[in-house]
Design a protein around this motif. Structure first.
Motif, PDB file in Angstrom:
ATOM      1  N   ASN A 168      10.475  34.283  87.380  1.00 25.57           N
ATOM      2  CA  ASN A 168      10.051  35.665  87.166  1.00 25.57           C
ATOM      3  C   ASN A 168       9.009  35.995  88.214  1.00 25.57           C
ATOM      4  O   ASN A 168       8.105  35.208  88.469  1.00 25.57           O
ATOM      5  N   PHE A 169       9.152  37.141  88.840  1.00 23.48           N
ATOM      6  CA  PHE A 169       8.223  37.511  89.912  1.00 23.48           C
ATOM      7  C   PHE A 169       7.234  38.521  89.363  1.00 23.48           C
ATOM      8  O   PHE A 169       7.587  39.666  89.063  1.00 23.48           O
ATOM      9  N   VAL A 170       6.024  38.058  89.207  1.00 22.46           N
ATOM     10  CA  VAL A 170       5.014  38.901  88.557  1.00 22.46           C
ATOM     11  C   VAL A 170       3.880  39.161  89.525  1.00 22.46           C
ATOM     12  O   VAL A 170       3.349  38.252  90.141  1.00 22.46           O
ATOM     13  N   ASP A 171       3.557  40.424  89.641  1.00 24.90           N
ATOM     14  CA  ASP A 171       2.445  40.782  90.514  1.00 24.90           C
ATOM     15  C   ASP A 171       1.166  40.647  89.712  1.00 24.90           C
ATOM     16  O   ASP A 171       0.634  41.623  89.181  1.00 24.90           O
ATOM     17  N   THR A 172       0.677  39.439  89.639  1.00 24.34           N
ATOM     18  CA  THR A 172      -0.497  39.219  88.787  1.00 24.34           C
ATOM     19  C   THR A 172      -1.745  39.863  89.365  1.00 24.34           C
ATOM     20  O   THR A 172      -2.692  40.149  88.662  1.00 24.34           O
ATOM     21  N   ALA A 173      -1.723  40.068  90.661  1.00 26.58           N
ATOM     22  CA  ALA A 173      -2.910  40.679  91.272  1.00 26.58           C
ATOM     23  C   ALA A 173      -3.136  42.080  90.723  1.00 26.58           C
ATOM     24  O   ALA A 173      -4.265  42.559  90.646  1.00 26.58           O
ATOM     25  N   SER A 174      -2.038  42.727  90.329  1.00 25.09           N
ATOM     26  CA  SER A 174      -2.221  44.100  89.850  1.00 25.09           C
ATOM     27  C   SER A 174      -2.481  44.163  88.346  1.00 25.09           C
ATOM     28  O   SER A 174      -2.736  45.215  87.798  1.00 25.09           O
ATOM     29  N   TRP A 175      -2.436  43.012  87.695  1.00 26.12           N
ATOM     30  CA  TRP A 175      -2.682  43.012  86.259  1.00 26.12           C
ATOM     31  C   TRP A 175      -4.095  43.467  85.934  1.00 26.12           C
ATOM     32  O   TRP A 175      -4.332  44.124  84.942  1.00 26.12           O
ATOM     33  N   ASP A 213      11.243  41.947  76.536  1.00 26.97           N
ATOM     34  CA  ASP A 213      12.066  42.475  77.621  1.00 26.97           C
ATOM     35  C   ASP A 213      11.208  42.512  78.881  1.00 26.97           C
ATOM     36  O   ASP A 213      10.243  43.263  78.988  1.00 26.97           O
ATOM     37  N   ALA A 214      11.595  41.688  79.808  1.00 26.11           N
ATOM     38  CA  ALA A 214      10.740  41.495  80.983  1.00 26.11           C
ATOM     39  C   ALA A 214      10.485  42.777  81.735  1.00 26.11           C
ATOM     40  O   ALA A 214       9.428  42.994  82.305  1.00 26.11           O
ATOM     41  N   SER A 215      11.488  43.650  81.741  1.00 28.41           N
ATOM     42  CA  SER A 215      11.339  44.867  82.545  1.00 28.41           C
ATOM     43  C   SER A 215      10.239  45.763  81.990  1.00 28.41           C
ATOM     44  O   SER A 215       9.762  46.654  82.673  1.00 28.41           O
ATOM     45  N   SER A 216       9.844  45.474  80.775  1.00 27.90           N
ATOM     46  CA  SER A 216       8.837  46.369  80.206  1.00 27.90           C
ATOM     47  C   SER A 216       7.427  45.873  80.467  1.00 27.90           C
ATOM     48  O   SER A 216       6.457  46.539  80.169  1.00 27.90           O
ATOM     49  N   VAL A 217       7.299  44.655  81.010  1.00 30.75           N
ATOM     50  CA  VAL A 217       5.955  44.145  81.281  1.00 30.75           C
ATOM     51  C   VAL A 217       5.520  44.642  82.644  1.00 30.75           C
ATOM     52  O   VAL A 217       6.231  44.493  83.622  1.00 30.75           O
ATOM     53  N   VAL A 251       6.090  43.123  86.644  1.00 31.83           N
ATOM     54  CA  VAL A 251       7.232  42.232  86.851  1.00 31.83           C
ATOM     55  C   VAL A 251       8.230  42.911  87.772  1.00 31.83           C
ATOM     56  O   VAL A 251       8.625  44.043  87.531  1.00 31.83           O
ATOM     57  N   VAL A 252       8.598  42.210  88.817  1.00 28.77           N
ATOM     58  CA  VAL A 252       9.555  42.763  89.782  1.00 28.77           C
ATOM     59  C   VAL A 252      10.955  42.478  89.274  1.00 28.77           C
ATOM     60  O   VAL A 252      11.312  41.328  89.044  1.00 28.77           O
ATOM     61  N   GLN A 253      11.720  43.499  89.093  1.00 27.81           N
ATOM     62  CA  GLN A 253      13.075  43.332  88.569  1.00 27.81           C
ATOM     63  C   GLN A 253      14.095  43.519  89.678  1.00 27.81           C
ATOM     64  O   GLN A 253      13.968  44.430  90.478  1.00 27.81           O
ATOM     65  N   PHE A 254      15.081  42.673  89.695  1.00 24.37           N
ATOM     66  CA  PHE A 254      16.178  42.843  90.662  1.00 24.37           C
ATOM     67  C   PHE A 254      17.383  43.411  89.961  1.00 24.37           C
ATOM     68  O   PHE A 254      17.617  43.137  88.795  1.00 24.37           O
TER      69      PHE A 254
END
Lengths: 486, 355
Positions: B271-278, B301-305, B308-311
């Protein structure tokens, strides 16, 4: 040599050497005569005449064709010029003729003489081929062996093969076989025909051990049977089955889409590529065969691979960097001998191929049966090597000669120039050219750092483990300081 | 199966390194094989070997293909499992030829088996013993991934010396972060850095110690993805690179390069998560400003977090092999229960072990 200058006094070389010896306080001075070992002249240099006494004549340094760095190596003997050396086997206009006046012809079994000629003329090349041929020749000799007459101890099957109750050493079949038949034959091949390969040497050692291991009072027929069987078993296990095992391990490294590069013509690499083509299908990989003058051995390999349906590319050594960088995924090489530090003695040019592969991060797998392992360590390609026919290097057709409108180029297949037409190339007459030497080395040493893995019948091993193999195969030879608790 | 999962739960949902049992997976497998020998009804050595081989295959299949296998292996390869079982089989069935009575054979086999299991269990302590001497006061140790062997070694070394540890984070299973907690609890000053900081962090490190999933014939190792890069960086910067591994991990593999490795266990999904922007969006799960969606199974649902970068499905390939291969030339020494070995000695040992 102090140099006599133009037309200067001819100095007796021995006097100079003695002075040198005195000056250096050396124990002895070895005269490295190009002929070496009492076998007479070595290089057939024109204008030197019978070379046995050449050490006494002056040699103009500019016309001296010997290479000082390689003077310790056995020099090339051209069979045509030294027919006397081959003890009665002469190359006439039509082929081999046996001169009946030679004492050696009476001494050696014809199988030995004919094999010697095949070695000398290069008809049989390659570690496996030479070792097998040698063992087959010995089998023939053993089958035809008769103990020396007058020993009163010859046993034949007809007499029921009853062994004598005791034998003096000179009646011992083993001793006789070893000293009268086997050793002289091997020495003859090595000194008169062509220096032996490591594979031949190890097979010869094995044979001597097999003879020595025979029961002292064994009947003649039994001796023959056992020896012939033992030789068959050796060939079968250490060469044929080993090649099969090597094919299996090496094939497991070939994946679909591989582009495999090999150099020259190695017997075991050919076996493994054909086997892999059979198992994985001819479309699963392709092969690039790199070849080089003067032997151009790769042509035979390409022909056989192509016949089997494998997609092949054939290049000469100078195109190596191009294919290596762009296409090759794996390199499989053969070996003439494996040194105990993991370096590989193989056909000259192999080191370059391995180096190029290494610098392009391409894995290099050297395929070698364990019977070719030598317990020598060699650090470079000079101390142990062999000189080939220098004429092979200079006499061949080339594109420039053709373009220059000279008459037909001869010897394009790199064979020796007997009968081939001379080109106008200046070095085709190299012997008359001052300050020009020609060198044709046959082997080179690939350092173990360039080898990713060595494929033997025991599996794939790192180069550092060759010494371990040697130890495991010959536990009786290990000399260790830690014998205390034994 | 109880041995392998190390828990009595029917389906383990997650196995934290801190809460996993102290027994390594291959050692547990070896103990199971002992049990197989005890319960075997074979009357010949070949029959016994067949039983053992069958049991090994069962375990391998379970470990690689069962639904719980990802958590079980933790994204690792099964090389150690395979090599451990094979070595065990070779070891126990080796000296049986002399005994005529099969029952006596079995007794000896069991004895050898117990010994092997005992050696494997004690291996970690022996490795800690030989390895500690290589860490000196004031040094910084760089490590990667979670390995019980390495943590045992470091914790034991910390009893006698003062040194600090830098751990690579260890995506995607946060292995390094979890390891860092263990080291910190043991009182060792620990720093966690990104995996991508490995070369940069190498400059201030004095040595590297990693574990291994498997040790291959040429002395190279197969270990968590990232070890190869660590090895290259260590060599380039002149830092020693040590590997701590038990001898049952010595496998009869000879990889020529990265693509020549055997098929690995299941790969974790990335899962690709932009934690810096959290920080800015306050987007940690459960604290999101917008309610996160869950599907009918209660999974998030990952897309709702946020972040999270969704492909789009099938648009982009994602590769996540669990392990890479570090060639022998990058490894300085291996700490094993057989002692401290150079990479070239591994082949020597393997030839002897598999003789």
């Amino acid at each position: 040599r102090g140099g006599g200058g133009a037309g200067g006094s001819t100095t007796n070389p021995f006097r100079t050497l003695l002075d040198l010896q005195g000056a250096l306080r050396t124990k002895s001075v070895y005269v490295l005569d190009g002929g070496g070992g009492g076998s007479g002249g070595g290089k057939g240099e024109a204008g030197e005449g019978a070379s046995g006494s050449s050490s006494q004549e002056t040699i103009d340094p500019a016309m001296d064709k010997r290479l000082p760095v390689f003077a310790h190596l056995p020099q090339y003997k051209d069979p045509k010029h030294f027919e006397k050396e081959f003890s009665g086997v002469a190359l006439g206009g039509g082929g081999l003729t046996l001169s009946s006046s030679s004492a050696a012809r009476q001494q050696f079994h014809p199988a030995i003489l004919s094999l010697g000629m095949q070695y000398a003329s290069g008809t049989i090349r390659g570690g496996n081929a030479r070792a097998k041929a040698m063992l087959r020749a010995f089998q023939q000799v053993i089958r035809d062996y008769e103990p020396p007459t007058g020993s009163g101890n010859s046993n034949t099957a007809a007499s029921g093969g009853r062994p004598p109750t005791s034998r003096s050493p000179k009646d011992d079949i083993r001793h006789d076989l070893d000293h009268r038949i086997i050793k002289p034959a091997f020495q003859y091949w090595t000194t008169q025909c062509r220096p032996h390969s490591v594979s031949m040497g190890n097979a010869f050692t094995f044979l001597k051990l097999a003879v020595a291991a025979l029961d002292r009072d064994m009947a003649l027929e039994e001796v023959k049977e056992i020896l012939v069987e033992t030789i068959d078993a050796y060939i079968h296990e250490r060469i044929d089955l080993a090649d099969k095992a090597i094919s299996k391990y090496a094939s497991s490294k070939i994946v679909d889409g591989d582009v495999i590069l090999t150099y020259g013509c190695s017997n075991v690499v050919e076996v493994l590529l054909l086997e892999a083509a059979r198992d994985k299908g001819v479309d699963s990989f392709r092969v690039i065969v790199v070849d080089s003058r003067p032997l151009l051995e790769g042509r035979a390999l390409v022909a056989r691979l192509a016949e089997a349906g494998v997609e092949c590319t054939y290049i000469l050594l100078n195109a190596l960097s191009y294919v290596m960088m762009r296409e090759v995924t794996k390199v499989f090489l053969g070996a003439s001998a494996l040194m105990s530090d993991g370096s590989v003695l193989s056909r000259v040019g192999t080191a370059g191929v391995a180096l190029m592969a290494r610098s392009n991060n391409i894995p290099v797998l050297v395929c070698c049966e364990t019977y070719k392992i030598s317990n020598r360590v060699q650090l470079e390609s000079i101390t142990g090597n062999e000189m080939g026919n220098p004429d092979d290097v200079v006499i061949a057709g080339c594109a420039m000669d053709r373009a220059g409108g000279s008459s037909e180029c001869g010897g394009g297949d790199g064979s020796s120039s007997g009968g081939a037409k001379q080109t106008n190339s200046i070095i085709s007459d190299w012997r008359a050219v001052p300050n020009l030497k020609v060198m044709n080395l046959l082997y080179d040493l690939t350092p173990s750092e360039f080898v990713s893995g060595i494929v033997t019948e025991m599996g794939i091993l790192p180069a550092t483990s060759v010494a371990v193999l040697l130890r495991e195969m010959n536990p009786q030879d290990t000399n260790t300081a830690f014998m205390g608790d034994m | 199966r109880c041995h392998l999962t190390g828990s009595t739960a029917a389906s383990p949902t997650s196995i934290d390194p801190e809460h996993r049992t102290a027994v390594a997976l291959p050692v547990a497998a070896i103990k199971s094989l002992l049990g197989v020998i005890q319960r075997s009804k074979a009357t010949t050595m070949m029959g016994l070997q067949e039983d053992l081989r069958g049991a090994t295959e069962e375990m391998m299949t379970f470990a690689t293909e069962s639904p719980g296998s990802l958590q079980l292996l933790g994204g690792r390869s099964h090389i150690a499992l395979a090599s451990g079982c094979e070595l065990f089989m070779k070891y126990v069935t080796r000296a049986f030829l002399e005994l005529p009575d099969f029952a006596a054979c079995i007794a000896q086999v069991l004895e050898r088996g117990e010994r092997f299991a005992g050696i494997s269990l004690a291996a970690r302590d022996r490795i800690a013993e030989v390895g500690q001497a290589f860490i000196q006061d004031g040094q910084t140790v760089l490590t990667h991934g979670w390995s019980r062997v390495v943590s045992n070694l470091l914790v034991k070394a910390a009893e006698h010396r003062h040194f600090s540890i830098v751990v690579l984070e260890g995506r995607p299973d946060a292995a390094g972060a979890k390891a860092a907690k263990v080291y910190a609890d043991a009182g060792i000053p620990t720093t966690v850095v990104l995996d991508s900081a490995m070369a940069c962090a190498m400059e201030s490190a004095d040595l590297v110690i990693v574990g291994a999933e498997g040790v291959v014939e040429n002395g190279g190792i197969v270990n968590k993805m990232g070890t190869y890069g660590l090895g290259i960086a260590a060599r380039e910067l002149g830092k020693p690179f040590y590997v701590a591994a038990e001898s049952y991990k010595f496998a009869r593999l000879y990889p020529l390069n990265q693509s020549d490795l055997p098929p690995m266990g299941p790969a974790a999904k990335l899962n690709f998560v932009d934690t810096a922007s959290w920080e800015m969006t306050g987007g940690l799960v459960g604290k999101a400003k917008a309610p996160v969606n869950t599907d009918k199974d209660g999974k998030v649902d990952a897309s709702s977090v946020p972040g999270v970068v969704q492909f789009k499905p099938n648009q982009i390939k994602v590769k996540n092999p669990p392990c890479d291969y570090t060639p022998a030339k990058y490894i300085t020494l291996l700490f094993t229960d057989l002692g401290v070995l150079t990479p070239s000695a591994v082949s020597d040992e393997l030839i002897r072990l598999y003789q």
